[in-house]
Design an enzyme around this catalytic site. Structure first.
Site, short mmCIF file in Angstrom:
data_model
loop_
_atom_site.label_atom_id
_atom_site.label_comp_id
_atom_site.label_asym_id
_atom_site.label_seq_id
_atom_site.Cartn_x
_atom_site.Cartn_y
_atom_site.Cartn_z
N ARG A 1 0.83 -1.21 0.00
CA ARG A 1 0.00 0.00 0.00
C ARG A 1 0.86 1.26 0.00
NH1 ARG A 1 -3.53 -0.37 4.98
NH2 ARG A 1 -1.62 -1.32 5.72
N ASN B 1 -6.33 -2.56 1.93
CA ASN B 1 -6.33 -4.01 2.06
C ASN B 1 -7.75 -4.52 2.04
OD1 ASN B 1 -3.55 -4.28 2.30
ND2 ASN B 1 -3.57 -4.29 4.52
#
Length: 90
Positions: free
Chosen positions: A18, A36
């Site tokens: 990320r 996520n």
């Protein structure tokens, strides 16, 4: 506004994926979010110039060196702007 939605599967959680996407997207001037998913995948929703989105797609297919990307599901669309910046979502 061009939009790109991605679902990235493989070893992509707990490896800095990320943060990698965040840095690339911000460098490209894109807006959107990366988050996520509960199934172990990472979802990316981005909007901006088509060329910049294509570069983000290439980066997502590669991932950081700590990740193993097995698959990237891609969906292109058009629509009004929904994000002001690029961030990590929940």
């Amino acid at each position: 506004m061009h939009r790109l939605s991605l679902v990235v599967t493989g070893l992509v959680q707990g490896v800095g994926f990320r943060w990698y996407v965040l840095r690339v997207a911000q460098d490209l001037g894109l807006a959107g979010e990366v988050r996520n998913r509960s199934d172990g995948a990472v979802a990316i929703d981005a909007e901006g110039e088509r060329e910049a989105l294509e570069r983000l797609l290439e980066a997502a297919r590669e991932g950081p060196v700590t990740a193993i990307v097995d698959r990237v599901d891609v969906r292109w669309s058009e629509g009004p702007r929904q994000h002001r910046d690029f961030h990590i979502g929940r």
